[in-house]
Design a protein around this motif. Structure first.
Motif, PDB file in Angstrom:
ATOM      1  N   LEU A 185      57.701  25.335 -47.733  1.00 43.17           N
ATOM      2  CA  LEU A 185      57.420  26.491 -46.891  1.00 43.17           C
ATOM      3  C   LEU A 185      58.146  26.315 -45.566  1.00 43.17           C
ATOM      4  N   PHE A 186      59.190  27.102 -45.361  1.00 44.24           N
ATOM      5  CA  PHE A 186      59.952  27.042 -44.122  1.00 44.24           C
ATOM      6  C   PHE A 186      59.690  28.301 -43.307  1.00 44.24           C
ATOM      7  N   GLY A 187      59.245  28.115 -42.057  1.00 44.03           N
ATOM      8  CA  GLY A 187      59.111  29.245 -41.157  1.00 44.03           C
ATOM      9  C   GLY A 187      60.461  29.866 -40.831  1.00 44.03           C
ATOM     10  N   SER A 188      60.451  31.041 -40.251  1.00 37.26           N
ATOM     11  CA  SER A 188      61.687  31.791 -40.019  1.00 37.26           C
ATOM     12  C   SER A 188      62.668  31.032 -39.131  1.00 37.26           C
ATOM     13  N   SER A 189      62.182  30.249 -38.183  1.00 36.44           N
ATOM     14  CA  SER A 189      63.083  29.521 -37.291  1.00 36.44           C
ATOM     15  C   SER A 189      63.784  28.360 -37.982  1.00 36.44           C
ATOM     16  N   LEU A 190      63.262  27.951 -39.147  1.00 39.95           N
ATOM     17  CA  LEU A 190      63.826  26.813 -39.879  1.00 39.95           C
ATOM     18  C   LEU A 190      64.762  27.246 -41.003  1.00 39.95           C
ATOM     19  N   GLN A 191      64.560  28.452 -41.499  1.00 33.17           N
ATOM     20  CA  GLN A 191      65.310  28.906 -42.671  1.00 33.17           C
ATOM     21  C   GLN A 191      66.810  28.976 -42.391  1.00 33.17           C
ATOM     22  N   ARG A 192      67.596  28.543 -43.406  1.00 38.72           N
ATOM     23  CA  ARG A 192      69.054  28.611 -43.368  1.00 38.72           C
ATOM     24  C   ARG A 192      69.634  27.880 -42.159  1.00 38.72           C
TER      25      ARG A 192
END
Length: 240
Positions: free
Chosen positions: A121-128
């Motif tokens: 589960l990656f929050g939006s600030s961590l994604q990509r």
């Protein structure tokens, strides 16, 4: 005279270990993985809970969570479950580390020296981001090099294109699909299986998983604005 003759390569080396609940895994892209505790849960809810994050739970067995109470119940169950060993992903880019995601070891089988990475589960600030890739790298390295596993698994719902692509990008090898493998949220789940083996991890030259990940994560692979110069697949195939 007995004609009994076991087949297969003899397995030697040190026994596989269980994850150490006191050990943190420190990355170079402003992240640290620390074993999940209940103290992390309220801040994790900010990154992973609420209606704005419903899409994160499409392929997970639980969620989404629209209140802290149900979120807390679920993540507490991960902490106490014998199946999971969860880590909080802390962003260390500021003076106060901020929880931005969760990633777990699961289906840990020291006897057979296999372990799975899942419940990502990656929050939006961590994604990509490079840090997202590094979170997986840290768990793979820890499994192979510190805990002596021979096989790291990755499984994904066959509809989950992002997870399927992530597995291949990270260097996992497809092993096919288990049809009607699970029932998740009342729906049939066909599960795609992937694995990375110890010899693939340490391979020198072209196709080496560890060398590819470390080459891609190297600061020299990113320009002044943080954009990658070469894709991970390119680095791995070049054997740099």
């Amino acid at each position: 005279m007995s004609n009994f003759e076991p087949k297969g390569d003899i397995v030697s080396g040190p026994p596989a270990l269980l994850p150490d609940p006191t050990k943190s895994l420190i990355g170079q892209h402003s992240i640290t993985l620390v074993p999940l505790t209940e103290a992390h849960i309220p801040d994790l809810y900010t990154s992973l809970g609420g209606p704005q994050n419903d899409h994160l739970y499409t392929y997970l067995p639980a969620g989404p969570f629209h209140d802290l109470s149900s979120f807390t119940t679920h993540f507490t169950s991960l902490i106490t479950s014998p199946i999971f060993f969860p880590y909080t992903i802390l962003s260390t880019s500021t003076s106060l580390p901020n929880p931005v995601g969760v990633i777990t070891y699961m289906n840990i089988t020291p006897l057979h020296r296999t372990i799975e990475i899942g419940h990502v589960l990656f929050g939006s600030s961590l994604q990509r981001t490079p840090a997202a890739t590094e979170a997986n790298y840290l768990l793979m390295r820890h499994a192979f090099e510190d805990m002596h596993y021979l096989r790291v698994e990755w499984k994904a719902n066959s509809f989950n294109e992002l997870s399927l692509r992530a597995a291949v990008r990270l260097g996992f090898v497809s092993e096919g699909v288990f049809r009607k493998h699970l029932v998740v949220k009342g729906r049939r789940r066909d599960t795609a299986w992937f694995s990375c083996l110890d010899e693939e991890w340490v391979r020198e030259g072209r196709g080496g998983v560890k060398r590819g990940l470390e080459g891609w994560l190297d600061s020299g692979n990113f320009d002044e604005e943080g954009r990658q110069r070469r894709k991970l697949e390119e680095v791995r195939e070049e054997g740099v």
